[in-house]
Design a protein around this motif. Sequence first.
Motif, PDB file in Angstrom:
ATOM      1  N   PHE A 142      -5.304 -77.610 -54.855  1.00 23.59           N
ATOM      2  CA  PHE A 142      -5.167 -77.453 -53.357  1.00 23.59           C
ATOM      3  C   PHE A 142      -6.406 -76.401 -53.035  1.00 23.59           C
ATOM      4  CE2 PHE A 142      -1.106 -77.687 -55.194  1.00 23.59           C
ATOM      5  CZ  PHE A 142      -0.287 -78.728 -54.401  1.00 23.59           C
ATOM      6  N   ASP A 143      -7.356 -76.916 -52.181  1.00 22.02           N
ATOM      7  CA  ASP A 143      -8.306 -76.123 -51.508  1.00 22.02           C
ATOM      8  C   ASP A 143      -7.529 -75.335 -50.461  1.00 22.02           C
ATOM      9  OD1 ASP A 143     -10.545 -77.075 -53.032  1.00 22.02           O
ATOM     10  OD2 ASP A 143     -10.786 -79.051 -51.891  1.00 22.02           O
ATOM     11  N   LEU A 144      -7.614 -74.126 -50.693  1.00 16.80           N
ATOM     12  CA  LEU A 144      -6.977 -73.182 -49.853  1.00 16.80           C
ATOM     13  C   LEU A 144      -7.702 -72.887 -48.466  1.00 16.80           C
ATOM     14  CD1 LEU A 144      -5.070 -71.125 -52.508  1.00 16.80           C
ATOM     15  CD2 LEU A 144      -4.411 -73.226 -51.187  1.00 16.80           C
ATOM     16  N   VAL A 145      -7.871 -73.926 -47.645  1.00 17.68           N
ATOM     17  CA  VAL A 145      -8.971 -73.741 -46.413  1.00 17.68           C
ATOM     18  C   VAL A 145      -8.285 -72.782 -45.441  1.00 17.68           C
ATOM     19  CG1 VAL A 145     -10.035 -75.808 -46.816  1.00 17.68           C
ATOM     20  CG2 VAL A 145      -8.259 -75.724 -45.471  1.00 17.68           C
ATOM     21  N   SER A 146      -7.223 -72.622 -45.397  1.00 18.32           N
ATOM     22  CA  SER A 146      -6.463 -71.806 -44.392  1.00 18.32           C
ATOM     23  C   SER A 146      -6.751 -70.148 -44.390  1.00 18.32           C
ATOM     24  CB  SER A 146      -5.131 -72.126 -44.282  1.00 18.32           C
ATOM     25  OG  SER A 146      -4.308 -71.572 -45.190  1.00 18.32           O
ATOM     26  N   ALA A 147      -7.185 -70.054 -45.700  1.00 21.21           N
ATOM     27  CA  ALA A 147      -7.208 -68.502 -45.999  1.00 21.21           C
ATOM     28  C   ALA A 147      -8.614 -67.872 -45.115  1.00 21.21           C
ATOM     29  CB  ALA A 147      -7.301 -68.129 -47.495  1.00 21.21           C
ATOM     30  N   PRO A 148      -8.455 -66.744 -44.840  1.00 24.08           N
ATOM     31  CA  PRO A 148      -9.595 -66.212 -44.065  1.00 24.08           C
ATOM     32  C   PRO A 148     -10.835 -66.006 -45.055  1.00 24.08           C
ATOM     33  CG  PRO A 148      -7.908 -64.728 -43.628  1.00 24.08           C
ATOM     34  CD  PRO A 148      -7.498 -65.749 -44.799  1.00 24.08           C
ATOM     35  N   GLY A 149     -11.736 -66.602 -44.440  1.00 26.61           N
ATOM     36  CA  GLY A 149     -13.248 -66.738 -45.202  1.00 26.61           C
ATOM     37  C   GLY A 149     -13.014 -67.540 -46.498  1.00 26.61           C
ATOM     38  N   PRO A 197      -7.742 -66.455 -51.437  1.00 25.46           N
ATOM     39  CA  PRO A 197      -7.672 -67.283 -52.609  1.00 25.46           C
ATOM     40  C   PRO A 197      -8.241 -68.553 -52.014  1.00 25.46           C
ATOM     41  CG  PRO A 197      -5.582 -67.139 -51.489  1.00 25.46           C
ATOM     42  CD  PRO A 197      -6.366 -65.866 -51.229  1.00 25.46           C
ATOM     43  N   MET A 198      -9.126 -69.353 -52.918  1.00 25.93           N
ATOM     44  CA  MET A 198     -10.002 -70.362 -52.408  1.00 25.93           C
ATOM     45  C   MET A 198      -9.350 -71.834 -53.017  1.00 25.93           C
ATOM     46  SD  MET A 198     -14.029 -69.069 -52.669  1.00 25.93           S
ATOM     47  CE  MET A 198     -13.907 -68.361 -54.481  1.00 25.93           C
ATOM     48  N   GLN A 199      -8.876 -71.544 -54.324  1.00 23.57           N
ATOM     49  CA  GLN A 199      -8.284 -73.058 -54.713  1.00 23.57           C
ATOM     50  C   GLN A 199      -7.153 -72.660 -55.818  1.00 23.57           C
ATOM     51  OE1 GLN A 199     -10.801 -75.445 -57.777  1.00 23.57           O
ATOM     52  NE2 GLN A 199     -11.113 -76.412 -55.631  1.00 23.57           N
ATOM     53  N   LEU A 200      -6.164 -73.552 -55.756  1.00 24.11           N
ATOM     54  CA  LEU A 200      -5.078 -73.379 -56.607  1.00 24.11           C
ATOM     55  C   LEU A 200      -5.034 -74.806 -57.552  1.00 24.11           C
ATOM     56  CD1 LEU A 200      -2.587 -72.063 -58.074  1.00 24.11           C
ATOM     57  CD2 LEU A 200      -1.486 -73.054 -56.053  1.00 24.11           C
ATOM     58  N   ILE A 201      -5.051 -74.542 -58.955  1.00 23.28           N
ATOM     59  CA  ILE A 201      -4.916 -75.763 -59.801  1.00 23.28           C
ATOM     60  C   ILE A 201      -3.916 -75.514 -60.554  1.00 23.28           C
ATOM     61  CG2 ILE A 201      -6.159 -77.099 -61.444  1.00 23.28           C
ATOM     62  CD1 ILE A 201      -8.614 -75.547 -60.456  1.00 23.28           C
ATOM     63  N   ASN A 202      -2.972 -76.780 -60.779  1.00 19.77           N
ATOM     64  CA  ASN A 202      -1.896 -76.788 -61.750  1.00 19.77           C
ATOM     65  C   ASN A 202      -2.079 -77.869 -62.524  1.00 19.77           C
ATOM     66  OD1 ASN A 202      -0.347 -74.648 -60.432  1.00 19.77           O
ATOM     67  ND2 ASN A 202       0.209 -76.130 -59.025  1.00 19.77           N
ATOM     68  N   THR A 207      -0.394 -74.811 -66.970  1.00 17.75           N
ATOM     69  CA  THR A 207      -1.039 -73.649 -66.622  1.00 17.75           C
ATOM     70  C   THR A 207      -1.383 -73.741 -65.256  1.00 17.75           C
ATOM     71  OG1 THR A 207      -1.803 -73.440 -68.924  1.00 17.75           O
ATOM     72  CG2 THR A 207      -3.236 -72.421 -67.247  1.00 17.75           C
ATOM     73  N   SER A 208      -1.509 -72.654 -64.540  1.00 18.49           N
ATOM     74  CA  SER A 208      -2.053 -72.602 -63.136  1.00 18.49           C
ATOM     75  C   SER A 208      -3.348 -71.628 -62.996  1.00 18.49           C
ATOM     76  CB  SER A 208      -0.800 -72.032 -62.207  1.00 18.49           C
ATOM     77  OG  SER A 208       0.273 -72.505 -62.073  1.00 18.49           O
ATOM     78  N   ILE A 209      -4.092 -72.315 -62.299  1.00 18.01           N
ATOM     79  CA  ILE A 209      -5.488 -71.332 -62.140  1.00 18.01           C
ATOM     80  C   ILE A 209      -5.649 -71.193 -60.739  1.00 18.01           C
ATOM     81  CG2 ILE A 209      -7.939 -71.584 -62.389  1.00 18.01           C
ATOM     82  CD1 ILE A 209      -7.673 -73.328 -64.808  1.00 18.01           C
ATOM     83  N   LEU A 210      -6.034 -69.777 -60.209  1.00 22.97           N
ATOM     84  CA  LEU A 210      -6.096 -69.658 -58.839  1.00 22.97           C
ATOM     85  C   LEU A 210      -7.431 -68.883 -58.846  1.00 22.97           C
ATOM     86  CD1 LEU A 210      -4.741 -68.993 -56.149  1.00 22.97           C
ATOM     87  CD2 LEU A 210      -4.080 -66.788 -56.867  1.00 22.97           C
ATOM     88  N   GLY A 221     -16.778 -75.800 -56.280  1.00 25.27           N
ATOM     89  CA  GLY A 221     -16.638 -76.980 -55.541  1.00 25.27           C
ATOM     90  C   GLY A 221     -15.129 -77.435 -55.328  1.00 25.27           C
ATOM     91  N   PRO A 222     -15.111 -78.369 -54.530  1.00 26.90           N
ATOM     92  CA  PRO A 222     -13.948 -78.813 -53.983  1.00 26.90           C
ATOM     93  C   PRO A 222     -12.820 -79.739 -55.067  1.00 26.90           C
ATOM     94  CG  PRO A 222     -15.405 -80.341 -53.324  1.00 26.90           C
ATOM     95  CD  PRO A 222     -16.139 -79.583 -53.794  1.00 26.90           C
TER      96      PRO A 222
END
Length: 527
Positions: A48-55, A117-122, A103-106, A31-32
């Motif tokens: 960050f929802d990384l919507v610009s990445a292909p697919g 990548p779909m989402q980055l969380i700090n 912590t960063s979660i990718l 989820g977002p």
Amino acid sequence: SNDGIQCDEIFPEAQICEQRPSVLTMGYNGGPCGQSFNIQPSTLFQCFDLVSAPGAGPPPLTGSAYIEARASKDGELFFAGVVEAGEEFNITAMEGDRIAADTSILIRQGTGPDGPPMQLINYHTSCSRNLFLKDRYGSTQVAAWINDAQGLVDCITEVIYNYDIRNIGTVDATLSSLTATITPPGVALNLTDEIADQVVGPGMNFSIAIRTDIDLTTRTTYTVEATLVGKNPAGKECSDMDTLEFEAGTPVFGLPPTPAPPTVSPAPTPDPVGQDCIVEASAACVLENLAPCSLLSSLPPFFFTCSFPNLLDLSFIFTGGTCADTTSTQPGFVCNDLAPIVGPATITAVGATSGDEYFNGIVSPGSEFALEGIQTNPLDLVIEFTVASANGETLQTMTISSECTEENDLTLGAVFGSFTLSSYRNDDIFVQGFQEAAWAYIAKNTGTIDVDITEFVAITNGVSASPGETITLAPGEEFPFEVPQLLSLIDPGVTYTGQLDVSGLPGPCSSSDSETVTIGLLRRSDP
């Protein structure tokens, strides 16, 4: 049931992490970022929802993803692997160590480290700044942790399923079998040994209770089905079946609802005559990350009086008061009023032993200021304060102990002359008695014509404010107006109110909205 609470009412208590953990268990929900639900400030938590990445885009609510968890500062890897939505993963430090402060979660698409990548969380994971059980950070959620101070803290709770059997016939009934299924997890229970050969007379009851654990990390619907078989004295069988359905766990916040199919209608002919002037007013108290202020009402009790030595930070709210306003009982506290305090003042704080300067700046009444130790050194046990006017005239001097002992205690909300203690921190824990928030007032044009907002009055705790100008809103356009609010977490039952009154032309049209929040129900003494 759970300690007499009906299962539908089981919402797990918020529990704060009190010390940096060696293991932090996160649930992966998919989820977002919009479903995030926590009170870490935006300086510590970003998603960050990384919507610009292909697919890519935000992670889906079903299926698996490849997740990496690293220390934000040096990139140390704590976890990497494929996680299915609904499953958990552990952020684990090296043996004998603790996880990083940040912590960063990718989250990647697919099953490997090369997926889009779909989402980055700090987020902040040292537990010095507001990390609670069941907090949501994007598509992940705090499910458990292990630290030295609290041991294992998780979302598992025990519930009791009561099976009540009553003979509504006219003869004795001998019970033969009792079976049940609990979904989820789809467990089949054979309870025959608990009731076999039990004789129940007409109008009599017989009950058994089964204890089991359920996970409250997410709000879940549970179904329990039970089938009972018995015999009368002649050996004839009779049976009955019953079903119980209930929800328990943490609600899902922020997930967008499934949209209804669009209704297509002909576009109206533009004609201002007869079209509607409609405005909507909205008033809401929100925290820095836009979570509702009411979230603070569910916080657990915290350490109201400091019992943690070696303080690194100490914060006060400057009130502009006099020495006579003091409520602190520190025996070594010294305060001298030399001249009245009017408006902003220059405040300096210096360690009495080291001579280190912990703060030097201009502070307005009602604002918070923080003392910080030099590098990683704790604050001196005695700190000397000076409050001066803009032209350098000394208005007030104070000597305050930061020792945090029973004799020289620091109590949140205690008044020291023109200061009120608002927070303290050492290497392991951060405790604050006040929370920055804001009243978000919004006027929106929900009609079909332009509207001139002729009245916009935001009333915050009885004090009115307005933008002071006429605002023109096109259909669908909104105007936001924000009023800062400092919330007290230490005074019992403080109520805050916000109201917005809006009027517009042509029409006229008007709307009002208000909200009242009561927080600060957390007062207790240090155990």
